[in-house]
Motif scaffolding. Structure first.
Motif, PDB file in Angstrom:
ATOM      1  N   ALA A  96       0.846  -1.195   0.000  1.00  0.00           N
ATOM      2  CA  ALA A  96       0.000   0.000   0.000  1.00  0.00           C
ATOM      3  C   ALA A  96       0.876   1.238   0.000  1.00  0.00           C
ATOM      4  O   ALA A  96       2.048   1.178   0.382  1.00  0.00           O
ATOM      5  N   GLY A  97       0.324   2.361  -0.455  1.00  0.00           N
ATOM      6  CA  GLY A  97       1.023   3.641  -0.368  1.00  0.00           C
ATOM      7  C   GLY A  97       1.785   4.020  -1.625  1.00  0.00           C
ATOM      8  O   GLY A  97       1.454   3.584  -2.731  1.00  0.00           O
ATOM      9  N   ASP A  98       2.824   4.823  -1.444  1.00  0.00           N
ATOM     10  CA  ASP A  98       3.541   5.398  -2.587  1.00  0.00           C
ATOM     11  C   ASP A  98       4.191   4.365  -3.497  1.00  0.00           C
ATOM     12  O   ASP A  98       4.568   4.678  -4.625  1.00  0.00           O
ATOM     13  N   PRO A 114       0.563   9.011  -6.053  1.00  0.00           N
ATOM     14  CA  PRO A 114       1.038   8.886  -4.666  1.00  0.00           C
ATOM     15  C   PRO A 114       0.619  10.076  -3.811  1.00  0.00           C
ATOM     16  O   PRO A 114       1.112  11.187  -3.992  1.00  0.00           O
ATOM     17  N   LEU A 115      -0.293   9.848  -2.885  1.00  0.00           N
ATOM     18  CA  LEU A 115      -0.778  10.887  -1.977  1.00  0.00           C
ATOM     19  C   LEU A 115      -0.966  10.290  -0.587  1.00  0.00           C
ATOM     20  O   LEU A 115      -1.289   9.104  -0.452  1.00  0.00           O
ATOM     21  N   GLY A 116      -0.826  11.133   0.422  1.00  0.00           N
ATOM     22  CA  GLY A 116      -1.019  10.665   1.794  1.00  0.00           C
ATOM     23  C   GLY A 116      -2.439  10.166   2.037  1.00  0.00           C
ATOM     24  O   GLY A 116      -2.644   9.169   2.748  1.00  0.00           O
ATOM     25  N   THR A 117      -3.420  10.869   1.451  1.00  0.00           N
ATOM     26  CA  THR A 117      -4.815  10.464   1.616  1.00  0.00           C
ATOM     27  C   THR A 117      -5.038   9.036   1.090  1.00  0.00           C
ATOM     28  O   THR A 117      -5.716   8.223   1.717  1.00  0.00           O
ATOM     29  N   ALA A 119      -2.612   6.738   0.585  1.00  0.00           N
ATOM     30  CA  ALA A 119      -1.797   5.773   1.347  1.00  0.00           C
ATOM     31  C   ALA A 119      -2.539   5.332   2.615  1.00  0.00           C
ATOM     32  O   ALA A 119      -2.521   4.151   2.983  1.00  0.00           O
TER      33      ALA A 119
HETATM   34  C1  LIG Z   1       7.158  17.172   1.532  1.00  0.00           C
HETATM   35  C2  LIG Z   1       5.938  16.326   1.294  1.00  0.00           C
HETATM   36  C3  LIG Z   1       4.699  16.892   1.465  1.00  0.00           C
HETATM   37  C4  LIG Z   1       3.550  16.105   1.244  1.00  0.00           C
HETATM   38  N1  LIG Z   1       2.323  16.685   1.394  1.00  0.00           N
HETATM   39  C5  LIG Z   1       1.218  15.955   1.176  1.00  0.00           C
HETATM   40  C6  LIG Z   1      -0.065  16.540   1.349  1.00  0.00           C
HETATM   41  O1  LIG Z   1      -0.209  17.710   1.687  1.00  0.00           O
HETATM   42  N2  LIG Z   1      -1.160  15.763   1.076  1.00  0.00           N
HETATM   43  C7  LIG Z   1      -1.052  14.454   0.694  1.00  0.00           C
HETATM   44  O2  LIG Z   1      -2.075  13.787   0.483  1.00  0.00           O
HETATM   45  N3  LIG Z   1       0.177  13.876   0.534  1.00  0.00           N
HETATM   46  C8  LIG Z   1       1.286  14.592   0.764  1.00  0.00           C
HETATM   47  N4  LIG Z   1       2.539  14.017   0.599  1.00  0.00           N
HETATM   48  C9  LIG Z   1       2.612  12.616   0.177  1.00  0.00           C
HETATM   49  C10 LIG Z   1       2.514  11.680   1.371  1.00  0.00           C
HETATM   50  O3  LIG Z   1       3.417  12.071   2.372  1.00  0.00           O
HETATM   51  C11 LIG Z   1       2.821  10.270   0.902  1.00  0.00           C
HETATM   52  O4  LIG Z   1       1.977   9.938  -0.167  1.00  0.00           O
HETATM   53  C12 LIG Z   1       2.652   9.258   2.010  1.00  0.00           C
HETATM   54  O5  LIG Z   1       3.445   9.560   3.119  1.00  0.00           O
HETATM   55  C13 LIG Z   1       2.989   7.857   1.504  1.00  0.00           C
HETATM   56  O6  LIG Z   1       2.886   6.947   2.575  1.00  0.00           O
HETATM   57  P1  LIG Z   1       3.702   5.597   2.544  1.00  0.00           P
HETATM   58  O7  LIG Z   1       3.336   4.903   3.808  1.00  0.00           O
HETATM   59  O8  LIG Z   1       3.506   4.905   1.248  1.00  0.00           O
HETATM   60  O9  LIG Z   1       5.237   6.037   2.547  1.00  0.00           O
HETATM   61  P2  LIG Z   1       6.050   6.847   3.642  1.00  0.00           P
HETATM   62  O10 LIG Z   1       5.172   7.787   4.414  1.00  0.00           O
HETATM   63  O11 LIG Z   1       7.224   7.405   2.902  1.00  0.00           O
HETATM   64  O12 LIG Z   1       6.506   5.724   4.661  1.00  0.00           O
HETATM   65  C14 LIG Z   1       7.463   4.765   4.292  1.00  0.00           C
HETATM   66  C15 LIG Z   1       8.224   4.383   5.564  1.00  0.00           C
HETATM   67  O13 LIG Z   1       9.043   3.251   5.279  1.00  0.00           O
HETATM   68  C16 LIG Z   1      10.305   3.480   5.870  1.00  0.00           C
HETATM   69  N5  LIG Z   1      11.255   2.675   5.116  1.00  0.00           N
HETATM   70  C17 LIG Z   1      11.756   2.899   3.879  1.00  0.00           C
HETATM   71  N6  LIG Z   1      12.600   1.933   3.533  1.00  0.00           N
HETATM   72  C18 LIG Z   1      12.658   1.072   4.554  1.00  0.00           C
HETATM   73  C19 LIG Z   1      13.367  -0.144   4.807  1.00  0.00           C
HETATM   74  N7  LIG Z   1      14.194  -0.671   3.885  1.00  0.00           N
HETATM   75  N8  LIG Z   1      13.184  -0.760   5.989  1.00  0.00           N
HETATM   76  C20 LIG Z   1      12.332  -0.252   6.902  1.00  0.00           C
HETATM   77  N9  LIG Z   1      11.640   0.887   6.720  1.00  0.00           N
HETATM   78  C21 LIG Z   1      11.804   1.525   5.576  1.00  0.00           C
HETATM   79  C22 LIG Z   1      10.525   4.963   5.751  1.00  0.00           C
HETATM   80  O14 LIG Z   1      11.482   5.396   6.693  1.00  0.00           O
HETATM   81  C23 LIG Z   1       9.119   5.494   6.071  1.00  0.00           C
HETATM   82  O15 LIG Z   1       8.932   5.658   7.451  1.00  0.00           O
HETATM   83  C24 LIG Z   1       3.676  14.772   0.832  1.00  0.00           C
HETATM   84  C25 LIG Z   1       4.941  14.216   0.653  1.00  0.00           C
HETATM   85  C26 LIG Z   1       6.062  14.988   0.887  1.00  0.00           C
HETATM   86  C27 LIG Z   1       7.410  14.358   0.695  1.00  0.00           C
END
Ligand SMILES: Cc1cc2nc3c(=O)[nH]c(=O)nc-3n(C[C@H](O)[C@H](O)[C@H](O)COP(=O)(O)OP(=O)(O)OC[C@H]3O[C@@H](n4cnc5c(N)ncnc54)[C@H](O)[C@@H]3O)c2cc1C
Length: 271
Positions: A96-98, A114-117, A119
């Motif tokens: 799930a997620g990005d 890829p968006l936080g909402t 994910a």
């Molecule tokens: C600056 C910024 C602003 C944003 N603003 C918005 C917004 O306003 N609205 C919105 O909807 N979205 C926003 N986003 C996008 C949103 O943050 C992401 O879509 C969301 O966080 C994705 O979630 P995820 O769980 O897939 O990945 P992530 O949140 O990146 O989590 C992945 C995790 O896995 C960990 N990880 C990576 N590799 C490994 C490994 N090998 N072993 C163990 N752990 C590991 C990382 O440390 C991290 O903690 C923004 C993104 C950024 C960068």
């Protein structure tokens, strides 16, 4: 700003320039060097700027190498292929997620958004699947909002060109209603673009640029809700939305824009 149409993008550019930001477009930055303790950015066409800090916005790429090496199938943009319950092709492996493809609710196919909402919803679905639930991810509309100095810039659904590529017959109309009754102090214009399908009247997308305290996000979320349910543009006019002069109007800005679209659709012959 590729996520909104050029007419709204110009408002964002003006906002940036009014705050002292120089906007340079269509220049490829080729080299970042150092001179006298400062950074020098060089690009094509003789572009040179000296600065203290360079931020590189490189876009988002799914880091799916580990998954691919484990035999997991990837798809759009190299993202991990999942079904609507976030299952990969490997039994017992959920994603799930990005790093994954995102089911698009209007296009009815996987995209990469890829968006936080997104994910958060996908993570919850994956969790439910892991414990034997059957809930499915209902799809993304690409709803997003960002603040640029005193502006909020928001969009949901498809823009005109995206809708046309998807096989719709889009009509996109611009309207600029006030965010609340104009006689009440502090009214701001909301620059809105609505895209609907000429053949069915179905709402396909909306974009809004307005003052960040003018409830831009509330309006884009009304459009997003209507999109989620597959409503027509005209059906927006039947919604019972809240009103008091300091925050709205009897016809909310969303409905004023919808009425502009409906009038234009009646006047514009099908191609
Ligand atoms: C600056 C910024 C602003 C944003 N603003 C918005 C917004 O306003 N609205 C919105 O909807 N979205 C926003 N986003 C996008 C949103 O943050 C992401 O879509 C969301 O966080 C994705 O979630 P995820 O769980 O897939 O990945 P992530 O949140 O990146 O989590 C992945 C995790 O896995 C960990 N990880 C990576 N590799 C490994 C490994 N090998 N072993 C163990 N752990 C590991 C990382 O440390 C991290 O903690 C923004 C993104 C950024 C960068």
């Amino acid at each position: 700003m590729p996520s909104i149409d050029p007419s709204l993008g110009r408002l964002v550019r003006r906002e940036l320039e009014q705050h002292g930001v120089e906007v340079v477009m269509a220049v490829t930055a080729g080299d970042i060097g150092r001179r006298d303790g400062a950074l020098v950015v060089r690009g094509d066409g003789g572009f040179v700027r000296t600065t203290d800090l360079v931020l590189v916005g490189g876009g988002v790429e799914p880091n799916s190498d580990l998954a691919r090496a484990a035999g997991i199938t990837t798809g759009v943009h190299g993202a991990i292929r999942v079904d609507r319950r976030m299952r990969t092709n490997l039994p017992g492996v959920l994603a799930a997620g990005d790093c994954v493809e995102t089911w698009h609710r209007i296009l009815q196919k996987p995209t990469y958004l890829p968006l936080g909402t997104t994910a958060h919803k996908q993570g919850r679905i994956a969790g439910e699947t892991a414990v034997g639930g059957e809930r499915e991810f209902q799809g993304s509309l690409g709803t997003q909002v960002v603040k640029v100095f005193s502006l909020a810039v928001a969009r949901t659904g498809l823009r005109d060109d995206e809708a046309r590529r998807a096989g719709f017959e889009p009509l996109t109309v611009e309207a600029t209603p006030w965010h609340h009754k104009v006689y009440y102090p502090g009214a701001h214009p909301l620059h809105m673009r609505i895209t609907g399908d000429r053949t069915t009247g179905r709402l396909l997308g909306a974009q809004i640029v307005g003052h960040w305290q003018a409830e831009v996000a509330k309006r884009i979320d009304v459009f997003a809700t209507a999109l989620f349910r597959g409503m027509t543009v005209d059906e927006l006019n039947d919604l019972d939305l809240s009103y008091t002069p300091p925050v709205g109007a009897p016809w909310d800005a969303v409905q004023e824009a919808a009425q502009t679209w409906v009038s234009a659709a009646r006047l514009t012959p099908l191609s």
